[in-house]
Motif scaffolding. Structure first.
Motif, PDB file in Angstrom:
ATOM      1  N   ALA A  23       0.834  -1.206   0.000  1.00 23.71           N
ATOM      2  CA  ALA A  23       0.000   0.000   0.000  1.00 23.71           C
ATOM      3  C   ALA A  23       0.868   1.255   0.000  1.00 23.71           C
ATOM      4  O   ALA A  23       0.596   2.222  -0.742  1.00 23.71           O
ATOM      5  N   ALA A  24       1.917   1.261   0.821  1.00 22.67           N
ATOM      6  CA  ALA A  24       2.811   2.420   0.867  1.00 22.67           C
ATOM      7  C   ALA A  24       3.490   2.639  -0.481  1.00 22.67           C
ATOM      8  O   ALA A  24       3.582   3.781  -0.975  1.00 22.67           O
ATOM      9  N   GLN A  25       3.954   1.565  -1.106  1.00 25.34           N
ATOM     10  CA  GLN A  25       4.622   1.680  -2.399  1.00 25.34           C
ATOM     11  C   GLN A  25       3.662   2.176  -3.478  1.00 25.34           C
ATOM     12  O   GLN A  25       4.014   3.070  -4.275  1.00 25.34           O
ATOM     13  N   VAL A  26       2.469   1.612  -3.514  1.00 25.53           N
ATOM     14  CA  VAL A  26       1.509   1.995  -4.555  1.00 25.53           C
ATOM     15  C   VAL A  26       1.075   3.446  -4.381  1.00 25.53           C
ATOM     16  O   VAL A  26       1.026   4.219  -5.355  1.00 25.53           O
ATOM     17  N   LEU A  27       0.762   3.849  -3.163  1.00 25.11           N
ATOM     18  CA  LEU A  27       0.333   5.235  -2.933  1.00 25.11           C
ATOM     19  C   LEU A  27       1.428   6.220  -3.333  1.00 25.11           C
ATOM     20  O   LEU A  27       1.156   7.267  -3.929  1.00 25.11           O
ATOM     21  N   ALA A  28       2.679   5.887  -3.011  1.00 21.84           N
ATOM     22  CA  ALA A  28       3.782   6.785  -3.363  1.00 21.84           C
ATOM     23  C   ALA A  28       4.025   6.820  -4.870  1.00 21.84           C
ATOM     24  O   ALA A  28       4.601   7.785  -5.386  1.00 21.84           O
ATOM     25  N   SER A  29       3.589   5.777  -5.592  1.00 21.94           N
ATOM     26  CA  SER A  29       3.830   5.715  -7.039  1.00 21.94           C
ATOM     27  C   SER A  29       2.785   6.450  -7.862  1.00 21.94           C
ATOM     28  O   SER A  29       2.971   6.635  -9.069  1.00 21.94           O
ATOM     29  N   GLN A 183       7.383  -4.322 -11.493  1.00 19.65           N
ATOM     30  CA  GLN A 183       8.682  -3.886 -12.005  1.00 19.65           C
ATOM     31  C   GLN A 183       8.832  -2.368 -12.092  1.00 19.65           C
ATOM     32  O   GLN A 183       9.960  -1.874 -12.159  1.00 19.65           O
ATOM     33  N   ILE A 184       7.718  -1.628 -12.101  1.00 20.64           N
ATOM     34  CA  ILE A 184       7.812  -0.174 -12.219  1.00 20.64           C
ATOM     35  C   ILE A 184       7.084   0.530 -11.071  1.00 20.64           C
ATOM     36  O   ILE A 184       7.666   1.379 -10.385  1.00 20.64           O
ATOM     37  N   GLY A 185       5.813   0.183 -10.854  1.00 23.85           N
ATOM     38  CA  GLY A 185       5.032   0.882  -9.835  1.00 23.85           C
ATOM     39  C   GLY A 185       5.624   0.761  -8.437  1.00 23.85           C
ATOM     40  O   GLY A 185       5.858   1.768  -7.749  1.00 23.85           O
ATOM     41  N   ARG A 186       5.873  -0.471  -7.996  1.00 19.93           N
ATOM     42  CA  ARG A 186       6.406  -0.670  -6.648  1.00 19.93           C
ATOM     43  C   ARG A 186       7.806  -0.085  -6.480  1.00 19.93           C
ATOM     44  O   ARG A 186       8.080   0.599  -5.492  1.00 19.93           O
ATOM     45  N   PRO A 187       8.738  -0.323  -7.417  1.00 22.74           N
ATOM     46  CA  PRO A 187      10.054   0.306  -7.262  1.00 22.74           C
ATOM     47  C   PRO A 187      10.007   1.829  -7.264  1.00 22.74           C
ATOM     48  O   PRO A 187      10.756   2.479  -6.537  1.00 22.74           O
ATOM     49  N   LEU A 188       9.113   2.410  -8.088  1.00 26.40           N
ATOM     50  CA  LEU A 188       8.990   3.863  -8.104  1.00 26.40           C
ATOM     51  C   LEU A 188       8.495   4.377  -6.758  1.00 26.40           C
ATOM     52  O   LEU A 188       9.028   5.353  -6.209  1.00 26.40           O
ATOM     53  N   GLY A 189       7.457   3.712  -6.215  1.00 26.70           N
ATOM     54  CA  GLY A 189       6.961   4.120  -4.905  1.00 26.70           C
ATOM     55  C   GLY A 189       8.032   3.993  -3.840  1.00 26.70           C
ATOM     56  O   GLY A 189       8.220   4.901  -3.004  1.00 26.70           O
ATOM     57  N   GLY A 190       8.762   2.882  -3.856  1.00 33.17           N
ATOM     58  CA  GLY A 190       9.841   2.703  -2.896  1.00 33.17           C
ATOM     59  C   GLY A 190      10.922   3.760  -3.063  1.00 33.17           C
ATOM     60  O   GLY A 190      11.456   4.288  -2.079  1.00 33.17           O
ATOM     61  N   HIS A 191      11.254   4.095  -4.297  1.00 33.60           N
ATOM     62  CA  HIS A 191      12.265   5.121  -4.576  1.00 33.60           C
ATOM     63  C   HIS A 191      11.847   6.467  -3.969  1.00 33.60           C
ATOM     64  O   HIS A 191      12.675   7.173  -3.377  1.00 33.60           O
ATOM     65  N   ARG A 192      10.583   6.799  -4.112  1.00 29.97           N
ATOM     66  CA  ARG A 192      10.098   8.067  -3.548  1.00 29.97           C
ATOM     67  C   ARG A 192      10.079   8.052  -2.027  1.00 29.97           C
ATOM     68  O   ARG A 192      10.116   9.108  -1.387  1.00 29.97           O
ATOM     69  N   LEU A 193      10.022   6.855  -1.445  1.00 32.04           N
ATOM     70  CA  LEU A 193      10.078   6.726   0.014  1.00 32.04           C
ATOM     71  C   LEU A 193      11.510   6.637   0.523  1.00 32.04           C
ATOM     72  O   LEU A 193      11.731   6.537   1.735  1.00 32.04           O
TER      73      LEU A 193
END
Length: 402
Positions: A23-29, A183-193
């Protein structure tokens, strides 16, 4: 009764953790991607392309990569245990080629190690970029990840975008969306976190000095998820990978059902086999070094693929509901129900953000078959898990031999 209540509550809470991480990764993405200037200095580099029976694709891959090279750069194709004309096709397209013949040691990790050693014999460049033979990495994207890797002295993973094949079935379109989220959504969200990311096996850059350190990762291995393992080993060595959403490496999902099943089995069995040995090691390293990035990487590792995670959450909810029906406490079913409900909302938000133009309501009719196929892969993991690397069949090919 109380003991069972506590046990089921503990299971439900443990199952909620990966849902909360997702949820945290998706919201941040969800916010749109903004342009970011590239790092100023371009390092010397070598592009390494491991290739096993890729005669039909390798020339196009080499031609595209050559457009991004500068004087002094090297493009090396490792024709690994090939039974076709991969080596000849790569040479004709303008690549430097080495051939490895060792059927007892199969897998991309061995090919990467062979290529790295060949490059080292002639003097290593500052940065190594790895691209699979069936992938396309545009010159600007090659340049960007190499610069970013040199600027941070760290591994850098480009966004890995897998597209559906022409006339894809509903199940393939659903699989495409799930893969884009992973491969894109979750890593992007994690990157922003501020979290590191995993390595996806293609489209990544790494400083060559990190691969030669005494406590660095061992490239030569036949693990099913050698890419994910490499990223985890680099993180434990003190160099967690970074995500670069502005660069994309592209490929196409296999069209055939058998090829897709082979790919899914390799990915999922490989991922699941790494959770127990690496999640604890990452947490211990995070506590010992005071590095929260490693704890975040452990949490990310524990997020199962979407359908697998949904099956696990549904199983916990069913277990809690059954216990409640037998007169047990309501807490387990409430916790697992809330977790399952949150998962549904998160997946819907992610599909809307990352599946635009790929999915329609009618495609959802393929979900039961997709779930059944995923359940079969999980049963095989619990019984006769896959341990040997198997190449995924490409479009227009017959089944792999040997």
């Amino acid at each position: 009764m109380l003991v069972v209540d506590l046990l089921l509550c503990a299971l439900a809470l443990a199952g909620a953790v990966p849902v909360l991480v997702l949820a945290a990764q998706v919201l941040a993405s969800l916010p749109a991607l903004r342009p970011v200037p590239a790092a100023p200095r371009r390092p010397s580099l070598a592009v390494l392309v491991p290739a096993h029976d890729e005669a039909g694709l390798i020339a196009g891959t080499v031609a595209a990569l050559r457009d991004g090279l500068q004087p002094g750069d090297r493009l090396l194709v490792v024709a690994d245990n090939c039974r076709d004309a991969t080596a000849a096709a790569a040479r004709e397209a303008g690549a430097e080629v080495v051939e490895r013949h060792d059927p007892a040691h199969r897998g991309k990790g061995y090919a990467l190690d062979f290529g790295y050693r060949h490059l080292a014999a002639g003097g290593l460049p500052e940065t190594l970029v790895v691209v699979d033979a069936d992938c396309a990495l545009a010159p600007a994207c090659l340049d960007r990840i190499a610069r970013l890797s040199a600027a941070h002295d760290a591994p850098v993973q480009a966004a890995y975008r897998l597209a559906p094949p022409p006339l894809a079935s509903s199940s393939l379109r659903i699989a495409t969306v799930a893969t884009v989220i992973k491969q894109i959504g979750r890593p992007l969200g994690g990157h922003r976190l501020g979290w590191p990311c995993g390595i996806s096996g293609t489209g990544f850059a790494v400083p060559t000095r990190l691969l030669g350190l005494p406590d660095g990762p061992a490239l030569a291995n036949g693990h099913l998820a050698e890419d994910l393992k490499l990223g985890l080993d680099l993180a434990l060595a003190g160099h967690p990978p970074r995500f670069c959403p502005q660069a994309e490496v592209r490929s196409v999902l296999p069209a055939g059902a058998a090829a897709r099943r082979t790919q899914q089995t390799r990915w999922e069995h490989g991922h699941l086999s790494l959770i127990l040995p690496y999640a604890g090691a990452l947490v211990r390293a995070a506590l010992r070094r005071g590095d929260a990035r490693l704890a975040a990487m452990a949490l990310d590792l524990c997020v199962l693929p979407l359908v697998t995670l949904a099956l696990a959450e549904a199983g916990l909810f069913g277990l809690g509901a059954a216990w409640w029906g037998l007169g047990g406490g309501a807490a387990p079913v409430l916790i697992s129900g809330a977790s399952l409900g949150l998962l549904v909302l998160v997946v819907a938000a992610a599909a809307r953000r990352w599946g635009a133009g790929l999915l329609g309501w009618r495609d959802l009719a393929a979900l039961p078959g997709l779930v059944a196929g995923k359940a079969a892969i999980l049963r095989r993991f619990l019984g006769r898990r896959q341990t040997e690397w198997v190449r995924t069949e490409r479009a227009g090919e017959g089944p792999p031999v040997g």
